[in-house]
Scaffold this motif. Structure first.
Motif, PDB file in Angstrom:
ATOM      1  N   HIS A 117      -1.265  -3.366   8.712  1.00 19.67           N
ATOM      2  CA  HIS A 117      -1.580  -2.103   8.039  1.00 19.67           C
ATOM      3  C   HIS A 117      -2.867  -1.504   8.586  1.00 19.67           C
ATOM      4  CE1 HIS A 117      -3.156   0.393   4.689  1.00 19.67           C
ATOM      5  NE2 HIS A 117      -1.901   0.814   4.694  1.00 19.67           N
ATOM      6  N   CYS A 118      -3.886  -2.332   8.790  1.00 16.89           N
ATOM      7  CA  CYS A 118      -5.163  -1.841   9.335  1.00 16.89           C
ATOM      8  C   CYS A 118      -4.986  -1.294  10.750  1.00 16.89           C
ATOM      9  CB  CYS A 118      -6.201  -2.956   9.341  1.00 16.89           C
ATOM     10  SG  CYS A 118      -6.790  -3.420   7.704  1.00 16.89           S
ATOM     11  N   TYR A 169       0.827  -1.210   0.000  1.00 16.13           N
ATOM     12  CA  TYR A 169       0.000   0.000   0.000  1.00 16.13           C
ATOM     13  C   TYR A 169       0.862   1.261   0.000  1.00 16.13           C
ATOM     14  CZ  TYR A 169      -4.188  -2.756   0.750  1.00 16.13           C
ATOM     15  OH  TYR A 169      -5.218  -3.652   0.611  1.00 16.13           O
ATOM     16  N   GLU A 178      -5.123   7.305  12.770  1.00 18.19           N
ATOM     17  CA  GLU A 178      -6.358   8.096  12.690  1.00 18.19           C
ATOM     18  C   GLU A 178      -6.797   8.563  14.075  1.00 18.19           C
ATOM     19  OE1 GLU A 178      -9.400   5.894  10.686  1.00 18.19           O
ATOM     20  OE2 GLU A 178      -8.351   5.943   8.767  1.00 18.19           O
ATOM     21  N   ARG A 209      -3.014   2.018  10.523  1.00 21.29           N
ATOM     22  CA  ARG A 209      -3.878   3.054   9.952  1.00 21.29           C
ATOM     23  C   ARG A 209      -4.889   3.558  10.986  1.00 21.29           C
ATOM     24  NH1 ARG A 209      -7.386   0.368   6.271  1.00 21.29           N
ATOM     25  NH2 ARG A 209      -8.607   0.151   8.165  1.00 21.29           N
ATOM     26  N   ASP A 210      -5.538   2.627  11.689  1.00 19.12           N
ATOM     27  CA  ASP A 210      -6.521   3.020  12.702  1.00 19.12           C
ATOM     28  C   ASP A 210      -5.871   3.764  13.863  1.00 19.12           C
ATOM     29  OD1 ASP A 210      -8.427   1.804  11.132  1.00 19.12           O
ATOM     30  OD2 ASP A 210      -8.592   0.011  12.391  1.00 19.12           O
TER      31      ASP A 210
END
Length: 79
Positions: A40-41, A20, A48, A44-45
């Motif tokens: 990655h998830c 990604y 955020e 990313r979270d």
């Protein structure tokens, strides 16, 4: 066709240098695609929710000689 892990046919191996758009380290062998996806998830979270998130990788290395590793070496590393 995707290459599978030799000991667990459900795991798909990943050999590319980017995931990604982010660099990944595959010099020591392929990575597992589902683990990359989950990492990655999570990252990313985390970014955020907490923009100052920092990720640090630390590898525990046990010397490759004839000696047996000390009992509890990994437990002490994690403490």
């Amino acid at each position: 066709m995707s290459q599978r892990h030799p000991f667990n046919r459900k795991l798909v191996l990943y050999n590319e240098n980017e995931w990604y758009g982010l660099p990944v380290y595959t010099d020591r062998g392929p990575l597992i695609r589902s683990y990359l996806q989950r990492a990655h998830c999570v990252l990313r979270d985390a970014v955020e929710d907490f923009p100052r998130t920092c990720l640090i990788r630390c590898d525990a290395r046990i010397p490759q000689d004839d000696r047996e590793p000390e009992a509890g070496a990994i437990s002490r590393f994690l403490d």
